[in-house]
Design a protein around this motif. Structure first.
Motif, mmCIF file in Angstrom:
data_model
loop_
_atom_site.group_PDB
_atom_site.id
_atom_site.type_symbol
_atom_site.label_atom_id
_atom_site.label_comp_id
_atom_site.label_asym_id
_atom_site.label_seq_id
_atom_site.Cartn_x
_atom_site.Cartn_y
_atom_site.Cartn_z
ATOM 1 N N ALA A 114 0.834 -1.206 0.000
ATOM 2 C CA ALA A 114 0.000 0.000 0.000
ATOM 3 C C ALA A 114 0.865 1.252 0.000
ATOM 4 C CB ALA A 114 -0.920 -0.012 1.220
ATOM 5 N N LEU A 115 1.974 1.211 0.729
ATOM 6 C CA LEU A 115 2.861 2.373 0.770
ATOM 7 C C LEU A 115 3.494 2.606 -0.599
ATOM 8 C CD1 LEU A 115 4.344 4.588 2.330
ATOM 9 C CD2 LEU A 115 6.074 2.875 2.976
ATOM 10 N N ASP A 116 3.883 1.543 -1.259
ATOM 11 C CA ASP A 116 4.489 1.681 -2.585
ATOM 12 C C ASP A 116 3.482 2.256 -3.581
ATOM 13 O OD1 ASP A 116 6.689 1.056 -4.570
ATOM 14 O OD2 ASP A 116 5.077 -0.208 -5.374
ATOM 15 N N TYR A 117 2.243 1.752 -3.537
ATOM 16 C CA TYR A 117 1.207 2.253 -4.451
ATOM 17 C C TYR A 117 0.903 3.729 -4.164
ATOM 18 C CZ TYR A 117 -3.290 2.802 -6.776
ATOM 19 O OH TYR A 117 -4.316 3.267 -7.561
ATOM 20 N N ALA A 118 0.793 4.080 -2.886
ATOM 21 C CA ALA A 118 0.483 5.469 -2.537
ATOM 22 C C ALA A 118 1.606 6.397 -2.969
ATOM 23 C CB ALA A 118 0.235 5.580 -1.033
ATOM 24 N N HIS A 119 2.844 5.927 -2.849
ATOM 25 C CA HIS A 119 3.961 6.770 -3.255
ATOM 26 C C HIS A 119 3.948 7.013 -4.767
ATOM 27 C CE1 HIS A 119 8.236 7.518 -4.394
ATOM 28 N NE2 HIS A 119 8.148 8.352 -3.363
ATOM 29 N N ARG A 120 3.675 5.959 -5.527
ATOM 30 C CA ARG A 120 3.620 6.122 -6.980
ATOM 31 C C ARG A 120 2.457 7.024 -7.396
ATOM 32 N NH1 ARG A 120 2.300 1.730 -9.180
ATOM 33 N NH2 ARG A 120 2.290 0.220 -7.451
ATOM 34 N N ALA A 121 1.321 6.908 -6.697
ATOM 35 C CA ALA A 121 0.168 7.773 -6.993
ATOM 36 C C ALA A 121 0.487 9.228 -6.703
ATOM 37 C CB ALA A 121 -1.039 7.304 -6.184
ATOM 38 N N LEU A 122 1.222 9.476 -5.622
ATOM 39 C CA LEU A 122 1.600 10.851 -5.286
ATOM 40 C C LEU A 122 2.543 11.428 -6.342
ATOM 41 C CD1 LEU A 122 1.726 13.300 -3.414
ATOM 42 C CD2 LEU A 122 3.532 12.124 -2.122
ATOM 43 N N VAL A 123 3.506 10.642 -6.755
ATOM 44 C CA VAL A 123 4.441 11.119 -7.778
ATOM 45 C C VAL A 123 3.693 11.415 -9.081
ATOM 46 C CG1 VAL A 123 6.406 10.468 -9.213
ATOM 47 C CG2 VAL A 123 6.420 9.948 -6.756
ATOM 48 N N ARG A 124 2.749 10.557 -9.437
ATOM 49 C CA ARG A 124 1.978 10.761 -10.659
ATOM 50 C C ARG A 124 1.136 12.029 -10.559
ATOM 51 N NH1 ARG A 124 0.429 6.041 -11.057
ATOM 52 N NH2 ARG A 124 -1.524 6.206 -9.888
#
Length: 360
Positions: free
Chosen positions: A116-126
């Motif tokens: 979940a942390l990895d997905y949230a980080h990628r969503a924030l960068v996007r």
């Protein structure tokens, strides 16, 4: 039995010949080349420091910090228990294996939190990339940031829980929720409270106990009337009936401040090295405390004469010249007797052959 007093009971005619001894008003001078002079031994009076010995009963105990229980941090079923009471173990050695659903759940929580942390980080960068190109609103970026912060907090929580579980028992986590409990210290397995196949539901219940025996305590039960005679730092000798001929030595490291009301004793302890493991917790022991006494004037028994119920010695007042002197002693067993008056340290007394100088 008191000090052995040599009675000056020389019959008439048996005293030293006049050619050997000259008596000048009680001052006896012995010819230096006479056979009598060769039979006399003169020794200086010295101060002797003796120790009073206080024997007290006691026992050998395991040091509390080296006697630990092994517990599981979560409920689970025991699948392996490779140790038995009396087995030696080393720190880090596996002593039990359990399968735990709670442990499996904790491991799953960590994996989910990481994902979940990895997905949230990628969503924030996007979201930040789209916003920088003018294609997204600021609130979309803030929403992505909030989701990322929440995922980070959940990851921290799951990771901290896993770390706490590992630290609480010192175990190694395997696959499928397998927990390998390990020995926290070097020692001997002193108790096993479970068996393979048992399901453990109480994390506070000890599965087994390990006692470290590299150091042990010799604990003395000091009677109330002797409490003032003992102090921290005093030297002791420890004898264990189970180990005849072996005497351990150590200093008193601590004395309990509170008297035991039921036995009227204080407990004093001595820390002992026990590298060979010969001293077993629970063994009876006798602790002999050595209490230094003030220096005293001591003379050998052989120097003492009895004259008219008075204890005397011959004191050398000049080379080969002696005078009788009355002294007071403390009657006691042993080769030496304490002189309480009549002699001073440094004076020289006849310690062998004094009976031959008798002038009665």
């Amino acid at each position: 039995m008191g000090c052995a007093i040599l009675a000056a009971a020389i019959a008439p005619g048996t005293a030293a010949p006049a050619a050997m001894v000259r008596n000048d008003h009680g001052q006896l001078t012995v010819a230096a080349d006479s056979p009598l002079a060769a039979r006399l031994s003169v020794t200086p009076v010295t101060l002797v420091s003796l120790s009073r010995t206080i024997p007290v009963p006691g026992e050998v105990r395991a040091e509390p910090s080296r006697s630990l229980s092994v517990m599981t941090p979560v409920a689970g079923s025991i699948v392996s228990l490779p140790v038995s009471p009396g087995d030696p173990v080393t720190r880090g050695q596996v002593v039990a294996e359990l399968v735990s659903g709670d442990m499996a759940q904790a491991a799953t929580d960590v994996a989910k939190a990481r994902a979940a942390l990895d997905y949230a980080h990628r969503a924030l960068v996007r979201a930040q990339g789209v916003a920088s190109a003018g294609g997204a609103a600021t609130r979309d970026v803030e929403s992505a940031r909030s989701t990322w912060l929440q995922a980070q907090a959940e990851d921290d929580r799951a990771t901290a829980r896993m770390a706490a579980l590992r630290a609480s028992a010192g175990y190694q986590a395997g696959q499928g929720g397998v927990i390998r409990l390990t020995a926290p210290i070097d020692g001997i397995v002193s108790a096993v409270n479970t068996a393979p196949g048992a399901f453990v539901t109480d994390p506070t219940a000890p599965l087994l106990a390990i006692t470290g025996t590299q150091e042990v305590w010799a604990v003395a039960a000091v009677p109330e009337n002797l409490a003032d005679a003992l102090h921290v730092g005093q030297q002791t000798e420890i004898d264990v009936p189970a180990l005849p001929g072996r005497t351990a030595h150590g200093a008193i490291s601590a004395i309990e401040p509170v008297l035991h009301a039921d036995t009227r004793t204080l407990q004093a302890r001595v820390v002992l090295a026990n590298g060979d493991g010969a001293l077993k917790p629970g063994m009876f022991a006798t602790l002999t405390v050595l209490t230094p006494q003030p220096p005293r004037i001591m003379v050998p028994q052989s120097a003492l004469l009895m004259n008219n119920d008075t204890v005397t010695v011959f004191v050398e007042v000049a080379p080969h010249t002696y005078r009788r002197r009355g002294i007071e002693i403390v009657y006691d067993d042993g080769d030496l007797c304490e002189v309480t008056s009549g002699l001073s340290a440094g004076e020289r007394v006849v310690t062998q052959g004094a009976v031959l100088l008798n002038d009665d």
